[in-house]
Design an enzyme around this catalytic site. Structure first.
Site, short mmCIF file in Angstrom:
data_model
loop_
_atom_site.label_atom_id
_atom_site.label_comp_id
_atom_site.label_asym_id
_atom_site.label_seq_id
_atom_site.Cartn_x
_atom_site.Cartn_y
_atom_site.Cartn_z
N ASP A 34 0.85 -1.19 0.00
CA ASP A 34 0.00 0.00 0.00
C ASP A 34 0.89 1.25 0.00
OD1 ASP A 34 -3.24 0.43 1.03
OD2 ASP A 34 -1.89 2.17 0.96
N ILE A 61 1.95 0.48 -6.43
CA ILE A 61 1.69 -0.61 -7.39
C ILE A 61 2.30 -0.30 -8.76
CG2 ILE A 61 -0.38 -1.55 -6.27
CD1 ILE A 61 -2.04 -0.01 -8.42
N THR A 134 -15.90 -2.39 -9.81
CA THR A 134 -17.08 -1.70 -9.30
C THR A 134 -18.26 -1.81 -10.26
OG1 THR A 134 -17.90 0.53 -8.83
CG2 THR A 134 -16.06 0.39 -10.33
N ASP A 135 -19.46 -1.61 -9.73
CA ASP A 135 -20.65 -1.57 -10.60
C ASP A 135 -20.68 -0.30 -11.46
OD1 ASP A 135 -21.26 0.30 -8.60
OD2 ASP A 135 -23.13 -0.66 -7.98
N ALA A 162 -14.35 5.41 -15.59
CA ALA A 162 -13.65 5.14 -16.86
C ALA A 162 -12.29 4.50 -16.58
CB ALA A 162 -13.47 6.44 -17.65
N SER A 163 -11.62 4.96 -15.51
CA SER A 163 -10.31 4.38 -15.20
C SER A 163 -10.47 2.94 -14.71
CB SER A 163 -9.55 5.24 -14.18
OG SER A 163 -10.18 5.19 -12.91
N ASN A 190 -20.14 -0.18 -0.91
CA ASN A 190 -19.87 -0.81 0.40
C ASN A 190 -20.06 0.19 1.53
OD1 ASN A 190 -17.27 -3.30 -0.03
ND2 ASN A 190 -18.85 -2.71 -1.47
N PRO A 306 -21.24 16.81 -10.97
CA PRO A 306 -21.31 16.80 -12.44
C PRO A 306 -21.38 15.35 -12.97
CG PRO A 306 -19.51 18.22 -11.67
CD PRO A 306 -20.04 17.48 -10.47
N GLY A 307 -22.29 15.11 -13.89
CA GLY A 307 -22.40 13.77 -14.50
C GLY A 307 -22.89 12.71 -13.54
P1 NAD Z 1 -9.90 3.38 -0.52
O1 NAD Z 1 -9.73 4.67 -1.26
O2 NAD Z 1 -10.49 3.38 0.84
O3 NAD Z 1 -8.49 2.65 -0.41
C1 NAD Z 1 -7.59 2.58 -1.48
C2 NAD Z 1 -6.26 2.06 -0.94
O4 NAD Z 1 -5.35 1.96 -2.04
C3 NAD Z 1 -5.61 2.99 0.10
O5 NAD Z 1 -5.09 2.23 1.16
C4 NAD Z 1 -4.51 3.66 -0.69
O6 NAD Z 1 -3.40 4.05 0.13
C5 NAD Z 1 -4.12 2.56 -1.67
N1 NAD Z 1 -3.49 3.08 -2.87
C6 NAD Z 1 -3.92 4.10 -3.67
N2 NAD Z 1 -3.07 4.30 -4.68
C7 NAD Z 1 -2.08 3.37 -4.54
C8 NAD Z 1 -0.92 3.05 -5.30
N3 NAD Z 1 -0.61 3.74 -6.41
N4 NAD Z 1 -0.14 2.04 -4.88
C9 NAD Z 1 -0.45 1.35 -3.76
N5 NAD Z 1 -1.52 1.62 -3.00
C10 NAD Z 1 -2.34 2.60 -3.39
O7 NAD Z 1 -10.72 2.46 -1.52
P2 NAD Z 1 -11.83 1.37 -1.18
O8 NAD Z 1 -13.15 2.03 -1.05
O9 NAD Z 1 -11.33 0.47 -0.13
O10 NAD Z 1 -11.86 0.57 -2.58
C11 NAD Z 1 -10.98 -0.54 -2.80
C12 NAD Z 1 -11.24 -1.09 -4.19
O11 NAD Z 1 -12.58 -1.53 -4.28
C13 NAD Z 1 -11.04 -0.08 -5.30
O12 NAD Z 1 -10.42 -0.72 -6.38
C14 NAD Z 1 -12.45 0.37 -5.67
O13 NAD Z 1 -12.51 0.76 -7.01
C15 NAD Z 1 -13.22 -0.91 -5.40
N6 NAD Z 1 -14.64 -0.75 -5.03
C16 NAD Z 1 -15.00 0.11 -4.02
C17 NAD Z 1 -16.34 0.19 -3.63
C18 NAD Z 1 -16.77 1.10 -2.50
O14 NAD Z 1 -17.96 1.20 -2.23
N7 NAD Z 1 -15.88 1.75 -1.78
C19 NAD Z 1 -17.30 -0.59 -4.29
C20 NAD Z 1 -16.90 -1.43 -5.33
C21 NAD Z 1 -15.57 -1.52 -5.68
O1 DAU Z 2 -20.88 1.86 -6.63
C1 DAU Z 2 -19.61 1.56 -6.15
C2 DAU Z 2 -18.85 2.85 -5.89
O2 DAU Z 2 -19.39 3.40 -4.69
C3 DAU Z 2 -17.35 2.62 -5.74
O3 DAU Z 2 -16.84 2.16 -6.95
C4 DAU Z 2 -16.64 3.92 -5.34
O4 DAU Z 2 -15.28 3.68 -5.10
C5 DAU Z 2 -17.29 4.42 -4.06
O5 DAU Z 2 -16.71 5.66 -3.68
C6 DAU Z 2 -18.80 4.59 -4.23
O6 DAU Z 2 -19.08 5.67 -5.16
P1 DAU Z 2 -20.31 6.68 -4.93
O7 DAU Z 2 -20.04 7.91 -5.69
O8 DAU Z 2 -21.60 5.99 -5.15
O9 DAU Z 2 -20.16 6.91 -3.31
P2 DAU Z 2 -20.25 8.24 -2.44
O10 DAU Z 2 -20.27 7.80 -1.02
O11 DAU Z 2 -19.26 9.27 -2.84
O12 DAU Z 2 -21.68 8.81 -2.79
C7 DAU Z 2 -22.86 8.02 -2.61
C8 DAU Z 2 -24.02 8.82 -3.16
O13 DAU Z 2 -24.25 9.95 -2.29
C9 DAU Z 2 -23.78 9.41 -4.53
O14 DAU Z 2 -25.00 9.40 -5.25
C10 DAU Z 2 -23.35 10.84 -4.26
C11 DAU Z 2 -24.13 11.19 -3.02
N1 DAU Z 2 -23.48 12.13 -2.08
C12 DAU Z 2 -22.20 11.88 -1.71
C13 DAU Z 2 -21.55 12.72 -0.83
C14 DAU Z 2 -20.11 12.46 -0.43
C15 DAU Z 2 -24.19 13.21 -1.58
O15 DAU Z 2 -25.38 13.42 -1.91
N2 DAU Z 2 -23.56 14.03 -0.70
C16 DAU Z 2 -22.26 13.85 -0.32
O16 DAU Z 2 -21.72 14.68 0.47
#
Ligand code: NAD
Ligand code: DAU
Length: 368
Positions: A34, A61, A134-135, A162-163, A190, A306-307
């Protein structure tokens, strides 16, 4: 016995996965790689960091030579790839890091895995490269659309998604072209412990405790499909054990909520905790609205993202049927556990909400 390299294991889902795995498979070896960006936190791994079968490596990574050395020296047979830039809002204001880590970083890992596992003197049979996706790669749904299946065409809408889509395609290509044993899981939103407080659910809890506004983007009617984080770890476990190489598996909880309803539910839960536990008013004296039982007064509608994707929903039928996957946590119990965790772990969220996070928030809101 497996030897795992877990990238991004100090982040939200990666750390929960490490806890899950080490509790369930205590004989396995776990190496976390990490970079400890703002989202990575060693405190997330505190309870396992001294275990004999656990190693933490601070590194990027994108450093292919480092990853190759780890795969060889640690005898890794299973790479579980969580590391990413994960916050959609940050990808809108600063996409570069997303392209670098999510695309180039995944590419670098694939090259390292191919070199060590396939191109060496002998092929490492039974290796696995599991990519956590992710979805969001599937784009957005209308209210009446069926949920995303593994056959839904990719249509990512943000630089983040996109990434992630680009990285999914690279993983797929490394299987089809070079025969790397890959699997990919596409999961819905999650929630749970160690969730960084820039994301909606932990942001709402911590803002209530600071008596700050609860920002609702646009009309608050956007829908997300929420899954307790341990159920994501369980889904990945099943894919690693029995998933077919080269396949994608959707993981989700069949649990769609409009944002505004999630925010109101959490507000109510925090209020109930303040009624049950009188000490909370002393521990969080700034939480005026929670103490006065009117947290909904903090709800503030702000400019839309946005978007902004309108709706995500996962159809996990393939994962359910092929792998016997069913989430174990109900939303009612999962969200109650999560709120309780944030109330009990103030030092964790105070420590992660350090200067860099606050500066980013300040920048974001000054530009809108
Ligand atoms: P997060 O942002 O909490 O954690 C990301 C971790 O990756 C951190 O510990 C960070 O230090 C590390 N990291 C970032 N860039 C790095 C690099 N270049 N080299 C090594 N380590 C690096 O993310 P998360 O919410 O735990 O998500 C984890 C994975 O699950 C991601 O790939 C995300 O796309 C995917 N995902 C997340 C959700 C969600 O709801 N959070 C849902 C579906 C999929
Ligand atoms: O669907 C999986 C994705 O869920 C993961 O791939 C991403 O890594 C993760 O960050 C998450 O993305 P979202 O954009 O859905 O999560 P976020 O918690 O940022 O936002 C959830 C919803 O709430 C979204 O519709 C935006 C809205 N939102 C978010 C924040 C931070 C608000 O209305 N107010 C806020 O302050």
């Amino acid at each position: 016995m497996k030897k795992l390299l877990v990238t991004g294991g100090a982040g939200f889902i990666g750390a929960n996965f490490v806890h899950y795995w080490m509790a369930k498979y205590p004989a396995d070896k776990v190496v976390v790689l990490d970079a400890l960006t703002y989202a990575g936190n060693m405190a997330n791994l505190d309870s396992v960091k001294d275990e004999g079968n656990f190693t933490f490596v601070h590194g990027n990574i994108c450093d292919q030579a480092l990853v190759e050395a780890l795969l060889i020296e640690q005898g890794i047979d299973t790479l579980v790839h969580f590391a990413a830039e994960s916050h959609v809002d940050r990808s809108i204001t600063g996409p570069d890091a997303f392209i670098e880590t999510n695309i180039m970083g995944t590419y670098s890992l694939l090259k390292a895995a191919k070199k060590v596992w396939l191109d060496g003197k002998s092929i490492l049979e039974g290796h696995r490269f599991h990519h956590v996706s992710t979805d969001e790669v599937y784009g957005t749904l209308l209210a009446t659309d069926p949920a995303f299946t593994e056959d839904t065409a990719y249509a990512p809408n943000s630089p983040y998604s996109a990434s992630k889509a680009a990285s999914d395609h690279l993983v797929r290509a490394y299987h089809h072209t070079y025969g790397l044993n890959v699997t990919t899981s596409n999961c819905s939103n999650n929630y749970g412990p160690f969730h960084f407080p820039e994301k909606l659910i932990p942001l709402v809890v911590t803002n209530i405790l600071h008596n700050k506004a609860l920002p609702i983007y646009g009309d608050g009617q956007q829908i997300r499909d929420w899954l307790y984080v341990e159920d994501h770890a369980y889904g990945i476990d099943l894919v690693l054990q029995n998933g077919r190489v080269g396949e994608n598996y959707n993981i989700g909880g069949d649990n769609e909520w409009a944002n505004i309803d999630i925010v109101k539910t959490i507000s109510k839960l925090v209020e109930q905790e303040f009624i049950k536990n009188k000490a909370l008013a002393t521990r969080f004296p700034n939480a005026k609205a929670a103490i006065e039982q009117n947290t909904e007064s903090l709800i503030t509608y702000v400019k839309d993202r946005p978007g902004h994707d309108r709706r995500y929903a996962i159809d996990a039928t393939k994962t359910n049927n092929e792998l016997g996957y069913q989430p174990k946590e109900s939303f009612e119990t999962g969200i109650a556990k999560t709120v309780a965790w944030y109330l009990d772990n103030e030092s964790w969220w105070q420590s992660v909400m350090d200067g860099s996070y606050q500066n980013w928030i300040a920048e974001q809101y000054s530009s809108t």
